[in-house]
Design a protein around this motif. Structure first.
Motif, PDB file in Angstrom:
ATOM      1  N   LEU A  82       1.135  -1.143   0.118  1.00  0.00           N
ATOM      2  CA  LEU A  82      -0.272   0.217   0.260  1.00  0.00           C
ATOM      3  C   LEU A  82       0.537   1.225  -0.361  1.00  0.00           C
ATOM      4  N   ASP A  83       1.979   1.329  -0.173  1.00  0.00           N
ATOM      5  CA  ASP A  83       3.087   2.091  -0.481  1.00  0.00           C
ATOM      6  C   ASP A  83       3.224   2.863   0.805  1.00  0.00           C
ATOM      7  N   HIS A  84       3.517   2.056   1.590  1.00  0.00           N
ATOM      8  CA  HIS A  84       3.647   2.994   3.314  1.00  0.00           C
ATOM      9  C   HIS A  84       5.376   3.275   3.312  1.00  0.00           C
ATOM     10  N   PRO A  85       6.010   4.495   3.179  1.00  0.00           N
ATOM     11  CA  PRO A  85       7.330   4.647   3.164  1.00  0.00           C
ATOM     12  C   PRO A  85       8.029   4.251   4.241  1.00  0.00           C
ATOM     13  N   GLN A  86       7.962   3.938   5.705  1.00  0.00           N
ATOM     14  CA  GLN A  86       8.552   3.618   6.197  1.00  0.00           C
ATOM     15  C   GLN A  86       8.514   1.541   6.239  1.00  0.00           C
ATOM     16  N   ALA A  87       7.072   0.851   5.826  1.00  0.00           N
ATOM     17  CA  ALA A  87       7.734  -0.252   6.014  1.00  0.00           C
ATOM     18  C   ALA A  87       8.793  -0.187   4.301  1.00  0.00           C
ATOM     19  N   LEU A  88       8.048   0.232   3.785  1.00  0.00           N
ATOM     20  CA  LEU A  88       8.679   0.346   2.177  1.00  0.00           C
ATOM     21  C   LEU A  88      10.544  -0.061   2.534  1.00  0.00           C
TER      22      LEU A  88
END
Length: 526
Positions: free
Chosen positions: A435-441
């Protein structure tokens, strides 16, 4: 150091307890009051809180209990996994009470709910109550902590320290842990690398000098308040003699507390079976990222031998050993040399085996069967008349079928797994990354880049870090620069990412960019 989170003992004085049964007089379910910091189960779901007013400090609670029940001001606070339906109460001097919540009109305990139990205690028990000074974490304290956590994520330890200190002074146990973490100098390894002349090492400014005595004291306060990371940190300090006199016996007690909350590295310390990874001098432990059950610990439960004596016997007439398998859902079956059918009670299974049994099997619909030898958990074989507790890491899909969460919710669950050193965080981070979560990426990309908890995949790791950087996360751009410079040994590839990190306002990126430009100007490069 000021003891904001001091936990005083509840002292029992001379008492005469008649052999009288504890009586449950009322049970009611409601929404939990604001400010409750719910722990999560092994699948990242908020627990339910059970409160029961009892003066005795020797009450034991069994069931799908998360953490250690707290006894404050004459009230026990017990956290159960969501959807729990049973609680076993063992009051000193009386027979155990197996509460089935449905008998009181409560079908199951929703996540984040409160169940209040009113009980009548046997007369004649005199207990002196002491105020332990531990209040609920306030909204203000939580907000201060969150600000500090955000700054620390950006490696701004100086300002993070200020917020953590304010949150700590307002009674936040996680803030106590973070202060201990800062005093421990988490970048000690990198400082050594820099001292050896290793290039490209960026170290965040620290607001304090390394002081393990202070670190231990802060850790201890967070640990006594029940925070799992602080409990593990206290165990490590006691084991190694960091900031406190070495005491391996006491260290094990704290490891056991952390292990009971699902901390796999703590379970490894006390005899669990997990895989170890070593990165930059930091040891982390992981279970499996596959969708399967993983055995994490098997311990003897000396407090409940009554469950065995008077229990089942093998074909030779000898009392069996009892294994309590901590699983909060029905439909599980067991294989091996089991004696009779397994019993599902108190959100756990009671499975009986003859003395000398060396292993068992666990089966659940649509999931890979678990077959393992007790020796992998440092138990050669089961001893008759003994009761054991088996804890497992669950497949994360078990309690989340058909549930869709937001990217932030997936990410927060992933962080919860990381705190327990359980690499099921990879599966949750993957959901957030989709879902394009920056911190998760960023977190997931780093895992793939270095093979932390997953099979190393440079292409996938770089792609995720690049995507996070392009979404505006400076930390991810800096990580790429660090990777290209230190691992790929290519300053040419590293410099554009350091530049991008600086442009995005990342402090480490700014420092690296300035340093490299200064060096380059000496040679007429810029």
């Amino acid at each position: 150091m000021k003891k904001i989170l001091l936990l005083a003992l509840i002292l029992a004085v001379a008492s005469t307890v008649r052999a009288q049964q504890l009586k449950i007089t009322d049970v009611s379910a409601s929404a939990a009051p604001a400010g409750v910091e719910f722990p999560t189960d092994l699948n990242g779901n908020k627990c339910a809180l059970v409160e029961i007013a009892l003066q005795s400090d020797n009450v034991v609670f069994e069931g799908n209990v998360i953490g250690t029940p707290a006894h404050q001001g004459g009230v026990y606070r017990i956290y159960l996994t969501p959807n729990s339906r049973y609680l076993n109460i063992k009051y000193p001097g009386g027979e155990p009470i197996l509460m089935k919540f449905s008998d009181y009109g409560v079908t199951k305990l929703p996540s984040g709910s409160l169940l209040t139990i009113v009980a009548e205690e046997p007369s004649g028990n005199l207990v002196e109550e002491l105020d332990n000074g531990m209040d609920e974490v306030s909204d203000e304290a939580e907000q201060l902590y969150e600000k500090g956590a955000g700054l620390m994520m950006a490696n701004d330890y100086v300002n993070a320290y200020t917020y953590f200190l304010q949150a700590y002074e307002k009674g936040h146990p996680k803030a106590a842990y973070q202060l201990g973490f800062i005093y421990s100098d988490p970048y000690h390894t990198l400082r050594k690398m820099k001292g050896l002349g290793v290039g490209g090492v960026t170290i965040p400014d620290s607001p304090v000098k390394r002081d393990m005595t202070n670190a231990y004291e802060y850790y201890r306060e967070g640990a006594e308040a029940g925070y799992v990371l602080a409990q593990f940190a206290v165990g490590e300090c006691l084991e190694k003699g960091n900031g406190v006199k070495k005491n391996k016996d006491e260290a094990r007690i704290w490891y056991e507390k952390a292990a009971a909350q699902g901390h796999l590295q703590a379970q490894d310390k006390i005899g669990g079976n997990v895989k170890k990874e070593r990165t930059l001098g930091i040891v982390t432990s992981y279970g499996s990222s596959d969708n399967e059950f993983i055995p994490s610990s098997l311990s003897c439960d000396a407090s409940d031998l009554s469950a065995v004596t008077g229990g089942r016997k093998d074909k030779n007439g000898q009392y069996c050993a009892l294994v309590k398998v901590m699983l909060p859902f029905e439909g599980v079956t067991f294989g091996g040399d089991t004696i009779g059918m397994a019993e599902f009670r108190t959100n756990e299974y009671w499975v009986y085996f003859p003395q000398g049994t060396k292993g068992m099997e666990i089966y659940y619909k649509d999931f890979k069967p678990l077959k393992f030898n007790f020796k992998t958990l440092d138990v050669a074989s089961l001893v008759g008349k003994n009761s054991y507790v088996l804890r497992l890491s669950f497949p994360i899909d078990l309690l989340q079928e058909g549930v869709e969460l937001s990217a932030e919710e997936y990410y927060n669950i992933g962080i919860g797994y990381m705190e327990r050193r359980d690499n099921q965080h990879v599966r949750w981070m993957s959901k957030a990354a989709e879902l394009d979560h920056p911190q998760a990426l960023f977190q997931l990309g780093t895992c793939y880049l270095y093979g932390n908890g997953v099979k190393k995949d440079k292409v996938k790791g770089v792609a995720m870090l690049e995507k996070a950087a392009n979404l505006g996360l400076g930390e991810s751009a800096h990580q790429l620069g660090f990777y290209y410079e230190m691992i790929e040994r290519s300053k040419k590839k590293a410099q554009p990412w350091y530049d991008k990190a600086a442009e995005l306002g990342y402090n480490g990126g700014k420092a690296q960019k300035a340093k490299n430009r200064k060096m380059g100007s000496l040679f007429g490069v810029f």
